[in-house]
Design a protein around this motif. Structure first.
Motif, PDB file in Angstrom:
ATOM      1  N   ALA A 196       0.834  -1.204   0.000  1.00 19.27           N
ATOM      2  CA  ALA A 196       0.000   0.000   0.000  1.00 19.27           C
ATOM      3  C   ALA A 196       0.870   1.257   0.000  1.00 19.27           C
ATOM      4  O   ALA A 196       0.611   2.215  -0.741  1.00 19.27           O
ATOM      5  N   GLU A 197       1.913   1.247   0.811  1.00 16.37           N
ATOM      6  CA  GLU A 197       2.808   2.393   0.892  1.00 16.37           C
ATOM      7  C   GLU A 197       3.569   2.585  -0.418  1.00 16.37           C
ATOM      8  O   GLU A 197       3.747   3.719  -0.889  1.00 16.37           O
ATOM      9  N   TYR A 198       4.024   1.496  -1.009  1.00 18.07           N
ATOM     10  CA  TYR A 198       4.723   1.572  -2.294  1.00 18.07           C
ATOM     11  C   TYR A 198       3.831   2.192  -3.360  1.00 18.07           C
ATOM     12  O   TYR A 198       4.264   3.063  -4.136  1.00 18.07           O
ATOM     13  N   MET A 199       2.572   1.757  -3.415  1.00 20.83           N
ATOM     14  CA  MET A 199       1.655   2.287  -4.417  1.00 20.83           C
ATOM     15  C   MET A 199       1.357   3.770  -4.156  1.00 20.83           C
ATOM     16  O   MET A 199       1.277   4.564  -5.096  1.00 20.83           O
ATOM     17  N   ARG A 200       1.194   4.140  -2.892  1.00 17.68           N
ATOM     18  CA  ARG A 200       0.903   5.542  -2.562  1.00 17.68           C
ATOM     19  C   ARG A 200       2.045   6.471  -2.978  1.00 17.68           C
ATOM     20  O   ARG A 200       1.807   7.572  -3.486  1.00 17.68           O
ATOM     21  N   THR A 201       3.276   6.025  -2.781  1.00 20.02           N
ATOM     22  CA  THR A 201       4.428   6.896  -3.014  1.00 20.02           C
ATOM     23  C   THR A 201       4.974   6.807  -4.431  1.00 20.02           C
ATOM     24  O   THR A 201       5.514   7.795  -4.941  1.00 20.02           O
ATOM     25  N   THR A 202       4.842   5.653  -5.074  1.00 21.36           N
ATOM     26  CA  THR A 202       5.469   5.452  -6.383  1.00 21.36           C
ATOM     27  C   THR A 202       4.476   5.501  -7.530  1.00 21.36           C
ATOM     28  O   THR A 202       4.796   5.977  -8.622  1.00 21.36           O
TER      29      THR A 202
END
Length: 357
Positions: free
Chosen positions: A117-123
């Motif tokens: 989830a964090e990867y998708m939010r930031t990248t």
């Protein structure tokens, strides 16, 4: 002109009137179809309002369809001990092609952990994502990590079908060369990639036995066909599709096993006795267009490799790395070949998983 009939040639007006009458013919309310009607769409599927809104917002305006992928931290392989393809961010490569290069905007990613989830939010902030409120059944404890993730597909598909949305559910270890939505037939309940690697294995064939102890009745035929790969499967939002997904989801919650085997048992084996297997219409995607990696690198290698001499009409819609453990390496060569113009990028890779195969 007109159509011939027993009494001569009908006029155009008569032909039109006859066809209109046939189109609006009243079905006999006491007939067999009325007495045993087609199945109704299940009404016991709850869809979270936020998820419903996201699906309806994301699906294509023309056909009401989405591409759905499931992703967890394994797909990013930041810790090479938990992935089995010798490293490489499969999720990133999938999105680089599908979202960025092909511009598939009806894509939804179900993120299964906070790392993803964090990867998708930031990248990839523009890519629509959601966090499914469901748990992997405890019956699948101890099974392969990929299998554990796949168990969630069927309950998710039930929810999407309940919104009237067609779904192309996709694994991430594949490379789309063209937009797959432009190459679907949409005339069956399910339309799936085959694990077969020849026309016979993909489309089905008959084998035979000869039991000489039977004398005159010695012969017999049986059918053989390879499984459908649930990693590239288009599901029309029909009652029969919904009931199929419910059966698979129920089995995954009740017994330990490989979801793809259970899916194929429920979809392809005929109904019998009190078993409601089958009962869906099936189309197999063209095995030379929706290509598994054994077909591309091994059985039909001469069609695709060497790249410099491959005919333009052999260009696949996608290639799925389901037969090879060095998934990311093979994804990267396909991206280089079909999206960056390096026609010989895959020529050096062996047909199987070992050198010389």
């Amino acid at each position: 002109g007109g159509e011939a009939s027993g009494g001569g040639v009908k006029s155009v007006a008569t032909i039109v009137a006859d066809r209109k009458a046939a189109a609006y013919a009243v079905v006999d309310p006491t007939g067999a179809l009325a007495l045993t009607p087609e199945p109704a769409m299940p009404t016991d599927v709850a869809v979270d309002p936020e998820l419903r809104a996201l699906i309806l917002k994301t699906r294509s305006a023309d056909r009401g369809e989405v591409m759905l992928g499931l992703a967890n931290g394994v797909m990013m392989c930041k810790n090479s001990k938990i992935c089995w393809w010798n490293g490489g961010n499969i999720l990133e490569s999938f999105l680089e092609v599908t979202w960025k290069r092909l511009g598939v905007r009806n894509l939804l990613i179900a993120v299964l952990d906070e790392e993803t989830a964090e990867y998708m939010r930031t990248t990839w902030p523009a890519v629509p994502t959601f966090r499914p409120e469901m748990k992997i059944p405890s019956t699948q404890d101890g099974t392969h990590p990929a299998n554990r993730v796949s168990t969630l597909k069927y309950d998710l598909l039930r929810k999407f079908i309940a919104t009237g949305t067609g779904v192309l559910i996709t694994d991430l270890d594949l490379v789309y060369v063209q937009n797959p939505f432009l190459h679907l037939h949409r005339d069956a309940d399910i339309e799936g990639q085959t694990d077969g690697f020849s026309a016979e294995w993909s489309h089905g064939k008959f084998g035979g036995i000869r039991d000489t102890t039977m004398g005159w009745g010695a012969g017999g035929l049986y059918a053989e066909v390879f499984t459908i790969n649930v990693g590239c499967l288009y599901v029309r939002p029909t009652a029969r599709s919904a009931l199929l997904m419910a059966r698979v989801a129920h089995r995954m919650a009740a017994e330990k096993g490989w979801d793809q085997q259970m899916f194929n048992e429920e979809a392809m084996l005929p109904a019998h006795g009190d078993k409601n297997t089958g009962l869906v219409s099936i189309r197999i995607l063209d095995f030379l267009r929706f290509v598994n990696s054994k077909t591309f690198y091994r059985s039909e290698r001469g069609r695709f490799i060497p790249g410099a001499s491959a005919a333009s009409d052999t260009t696949p819609v996608m290639v799925h790395m389901n037969y090879h453990p060095d998934k990311h390496k093979r994804m990267l060569c396909l991206i280089a070949r079909y999206h960056e113009g390096k026609v010989d990028a895959c020529d050096h890779l062996p047909g199987g998983s070992e050198p010389g195969t």
